[in-house]
Structure formats: structure tokens, C-alpha cells
Design a protein around this motif. Structure first.
Motif, PDB file in Angstrom:
ATOM      1  N   ARG A 192       0.827  -1.197   0.000  1.00  0.00           N
ATOM      2  CA  ARG A 192       0.000   0.000   0.000  1.00  0.00           C
ATOM      3  C   ARG A 192       0.867   1.255   0.000  1.00  0.00           C
ATOM      4  O   ARG A 192       2.023   1.244   0.410  1.00  0.00           O
ATOM      5  N   GLY A 217     -10.467  -4.794   3.300  1.00  0.00           N
ATOM      6  CA  GLY A 217      -9.032  -4.604   3.091  1.00  0.00           C
ATOM      7  C   GLY A 217      -8.625  -3.152   3.029  1.00  0.00           C
ATOM      8  O   GLY A 217      -7.489  -2.846   2.660  1.00  0.00           O
ATOM      9  N   SER A 218      -9.533  -2.229   3.389  1.00  0.00           N
ATOM     10  CA  SER A 218      -9.232  -0.797   3.351  1.00  0.00           C
ATOM     11  C   SER A 218      -9.089  -0.266   4.770  1.00  0.00           C
ATOM     12  O   SER A 218      -9.777  -0.734   5.689  1.00  0.00           O
ATOM     13  N   ARG A 368       0.039  -6.368   7.500  1.00  0.00           N
ATOM     14  CA  ARG A 368      -0.626  -7.578   7.019  1.00  0.00           C
ATOM     15  C   ARG A 368      -2.026  -7.713   7.620  1.00  0.00           C
ATOM     16  O   ARG A 368      -2.983  -8.093   6.944  1.00  0.00           O
ATOM     17  N   THR A 371      -4.589  -5.322   5.977  1.00  0.00           N
ATOM     18  CA  THR A 371      -4.978  -5.576   4.592  1.00  0.00           C
ATOM     19  C   THR A 371      -5.682  -6.919   4.391  1.00  0.00           C
ATOM     20  O   THR A 371      -5.974  -7.278   3.253  1.00  0.00           O
ATOM     21  N   LEU A 372      -5.963  -7.651   5.470  1.00  0.00           N
ATOM     22  CA  LEU A 372      -6.725  -8.892   5.325  1.00  0.00           C
ATOM     23  C   LEU A 372      -8.132  -8.565   4.824  1.00  0.00           C
ATOM     24  O   LEU A 372      -8.854  -7.778   5.446  1.00  0.00           O
ATOM     25  N   ALA A 373      -8.522  -9.154   3.702  1.00  0.00           N
ATOM     26  CA  ALA A 373      -9.758  -8.728   3.056  1.00  0.00           C
ATOM     27  C   ALA A 373     -10.860  -9.785   3.097  1.00  0.00           C
ATOM     28  O   ALA A 373     -12.037  -9.451   3.078  1.00  0.00           O
ATOM     29  N   ALA A 378     -10.892 -11.432   8.097  1.00  0.00           N
ATOM     30  CA  ALA A 378     -11.307 -10.249   8.856  1.00  0.00           C
ATOM     31  C   ALA A 378     -11.827 -10.644  10.236  1.00  0.00           C
ATOM     32  O   ALA A 378     -11.595  -9.948  11.229  1.00  0.00           O
TER      33      ALA A 378
END
Length: 422
Positions: A192, A217-218, A368, A371-373, A378
Motif C-alpha cells: 500500500r 481490506g481498506s 498484514r 490488509t486482510l480482506a 477479517a
């Protein structure tokens, strides 16, 4: 016209917090310093988003330099760190609960910090000559050893001759490149980048809280500023700013509002154009050797970190505090100072490298997690944050490397310098 020549025991290239702190520490010890600063202090600039977050350990280091009393009036104390994921609070940390002498981070505008360090340096017994604006363009040398710097100023070229040259010139360090110390550096691109901006602070938000907001992931960071606004760091995919700009400013406003509905009005009012934003390309740099004969690196030049948990300024201050007394003892060797300086620089890296490595590992873990989507990932992330929040021992284990690396638990005495600066 011949170059002007200036001599000092130490030449510091870079007038950021680390370079200024080192100049102050050396001047307090009676050592002569020349400091080169590339920026013109007489010129204003557009939006510049430099590190303002100073950890509790950073406050401790400033107090040790005699600078905290100078800057505390400009500082804004932070009491809490909270993380919300998918609209629910999953972590709420209160810094007063930690068993350390210096417990609260502060937000401190960098101009105020640099001005205070410069004023204090001017009062010290060791002379410090500041050349600004001055751009280092070459290193001077005698055999394999660096003996100073050649710099360009508006008035001509200056040769600064010094027993040691310190590269405190940031993540894209010229000294690192010119000295060859960057040849084996490992640069790791993170997934990112960060779009920085400032907005009016939402009226219903606690002004003494760091906030992280995550959705899928945001994610974004919301940090209170000393000037009453909120500093926002919105993470976008690597290289994603071009796509975001193509969608228009409203797309940026919508993304911010989706993460934090409370800032929707502030984004409409305070975000007038892309010139109100700045992009920070996120990467880390690991430099195997921080020094060579006659030259040493400090701060981001030696170990570029990501902006997560605001580590850059604090590690630069810690580098300066560790390096200065080592250099003072080495310079006292007189004719043997060259060899002693080399040993001092190696000792400095050996002492500082473990703390930097711990912070880097913590930052990469946090990146990490942020950013887990996937839905399952999550859920795991939220469970991890709740587990940390429920255990004082885990909170200390996770956050101590970032906020309290130079302190030992157990001293709950609150010194005068720890009272609220605002």
C-alpha cells in the motif's frame, strides 16, 4: 572562484529531527559541528506531511536533550489508541495504564520541534554552523576514508572537512548513495501507499485519541493535530493514486466517509483539491552496514520504516542519543580518533539495530493485519485485536516495542515533564 572551506569535527547532512538532535547532543558535549540543510528556511511550502507523532519514548529522549520544556507548549498529548473494524470497536488502549515513567505520545508539529532544537543548539558550548539551503553533491576523501562533504549553496560551493560525516538525510539519502553503503541495501515495497491530508476535526470525536478505521481490506489512520485538525492517512493499493484521481475528488471523499462517517462533512468542506493531499510511497529499507571509514548513517537513511505507529521520528531521536556520546569519546582520542570513530559507529549499529528490527517486524505484522480482506481473515483479525485488548500483558508485549522501547516497566512516577502540555 575557489570553494569556501569550513572545518568541524562532525558534519551532519540533513536538518530533520535526527540531524538536529545529533547536532544538539554533540554541541552540548563541546564538539564542533557543521549542519547542512537542503531546505531553504526562508521559503514557505505547500502541504508537507512530515512525521508529527512522538512516542512516549520520544518524549523521554527530548527531555534528556533538554528540549521537552521548549516544545511542550506546542505539543498535543494523546491518551488513547482505538481501532474500529467493520464499524465495531475491537481495541481501546489507554496509555495511562502502562507501567512506564513516560506514558503518553504527543503530536508535535515538526517546524516547532526543529526550531526548538536549533535554538537550544545555538546556546551550547560546542560551535554549530548551519548552512541552509545547502545540497551535498559529493563526498571528500583521502584514500578509503571519507573526510567531508562538498555542498552547493546559493552563494557558491562549500567544502566541509570533518573527522566524521553523518548522513541524516532521509529515506532517499544522498550520503548513503555516495558512500556506497546503499549498494547492498534491501528495499521492500509494501502493498500500500498512503495519501495524507488534513481535515477539520469532527466535533464529537475525542481530540486525545489515535484512531484506526478498517473496512475489509481498506483502512485509514486519523491522528489529532496540535492545530485542532485531524491528520488522515488513507491507505491505497500500491500505485493506486492515479486510479483514484481519475475517479475525481468525490471518490476520495466517499472512501473517507465509508471508513469514518463522522468525517464526511469535514471532507466536503476541508478537501478542496488534490493539492491538499500528499502521497507517501511506502517501503522499508534495510541497510546491512550503517558506517564506513569517516561516514555513518542515522534515522531513515540507515533504516527506513513505514508510517505505521509513527516510528520514523522516534528512531531518529534514539539514534542521535545513542551515537553522540560514542562519538564524543572517540573524538577525545586525538590522533587515534579515526580508528576510534570506526569502532564507535559499529557499536552504535550493534546497540540500535535490535530495536529497529523489532519495530519493523511489528509494522509489517500490522500492515498484514490491516490488509486482510476475506471474511474469514477479517473475523480472525477482529478476534486478535479483542484478545490483545483483554490482556494487559499482551498489550504491553505488542505495543512496548513501538511506544516504550527504551523504558523499563515499574516506574510509575510522573515527572514534571509528563504533565499535560496543553
Amino acid at each position: 572562484m575557489p570553494d569556501e572551506t569550513v572545518e568541524a569535527e562532525v558534519c551532519v547532512v540533513g536538518g530533520g529531527p535526527g540531524g538536529r538532535a545529533l547536532a544538539l547532543a554533540l554541541a552540548r558535549l563541546g564538539r564542533s559541528v557543521v549542519l547542512l540543510e537542503r531546505r531553504d528556511p526562508g521559503r514557505g511550502a505547500g502541504p508537507v506531511f512530515r512525521g508529527e507523532s512522538v512516542s512516549p519514548d520520544g518524549v523521554r529522549l527530548l527531555d534528556g536533550l533538554g528540549a521537552w520544556e521548549q516544545v511542550r507548549g506546542a505539543a498535543h498529548r494523546v491518551d488513547r489508541l482505538e481501532i474500529e473494524d467493520a464499524g465495531r470497536r475491537v481495541l481501546d488502549v489507554r496509555f495511562a495504564d502502562f507501567p512506564y515513567r513516560y506514558r503518553h505520545p504527543v503530536e508535535l508539529p515538526q517546524p516547532a520541534l526543529l526550531s526548538a532544537l536549533a535554538e537550544l543548539t545555538a546556546r551550547q558550548p560546542g560551535p554549530c554552523t548551519v548552512l541552509a539551503p545547502a545540497t551535498a553533491v559529493a563526498l571528500l576523501g583521502a584514500g578509503p576514508a571519507v573526510t567531508g562533504v562538498r555542498a552547493v549553496t546559493p552563494h557558491g560551493t562549500v567544502r566541509v572537512r570533518a573527522a566524521l560525516t553523518v548522513g541524516a538525510d532521509g529515506r532517499h539519502s544522498t550520503v548513503r548513495r555516495l558512500s556506497g553503503l546503499g549498494e547492498r541495501a534491501r528495499r521492500t515495497l509494501l502493498e500500500r501507499d498512503v495519501v495524507w491530508l488534513k481535515l477539520p476535526h469532527p466535533a464529537d470525536w475525542d481530540r486525545r485519541a489515535y484512531r484506526v478505521r478498517i473496512a475489509g481490506g481498506s483502512h485509514a489512520l486519523f491522528l489529532p493535530c496540535a492545530d485542532g485538525r485531524v491528520r488522515v492517512g488513507l491507505n491505497v493499493p500500491k500505485g493506486g493514486l492515479r486510479q483514484l484521481r481519475a475517479q475525481g475528488l468525490d471518490a476520495l471523499r466517499r472512501r473517507l466517509a465509508a471508513l469514518a462517517p463522522e468525517v464526511a462533512d469535514a471532507a466536503r468542506e476541508g478537501l478542496r483539491g488534490w493539492s491538499d493531499t500528499a502521497l507517501l510511497d511506502i517501503f522499508t529499507t534495510e541497510v546491512p552496514r550503517w558506517s564506513a571509514p569517516g561516514v555513518v548513517l542515522l534515522g531513515d537513511a540507515a533504516h527506513t520504516l513505514s508510517p505505521v505507529l509513527g516510528q520514523g521520528v522516534n528512531h531518529a531521536l534514539a539514534d542521535a542519543a545513542e551515537l553522540a556520546p560514542l562519538l564524543d569519546r572517540a573524538l577525545a582520542e586525538g590522533r587515534g580518533a579515526g580508528r576510534a570513530l570506526g569502532a564507535a559507529c559499529e557499536t552504535y549499529q550493534r546497540l540500535r539495530e535490535p530495536a529497529v528490527a523489532r519495530s519493523r517486524a511489528l509494522q509489517l505484522r500490522q500492515e498484514r493485519l490491516f490488509t486482510l480482506a476475506g471474511p474469514g481473515a477479517a473475523v480472525l483479525r477482529r478476534a486478535l485485536y479483542r484478545t490483545v485488548g483483554a490482556s494487559p500483558a499482551l498489550r504491553r508485549r505488542v505495543l512496548a516495542p513501538a511506544y516504550f522501547p527504551g523504558q523499563r516497566p515499574g516506574d510509575r512516577h510522573r515527572p514534571a515533564a509528563e504533565t499535560s502540555p496543553v
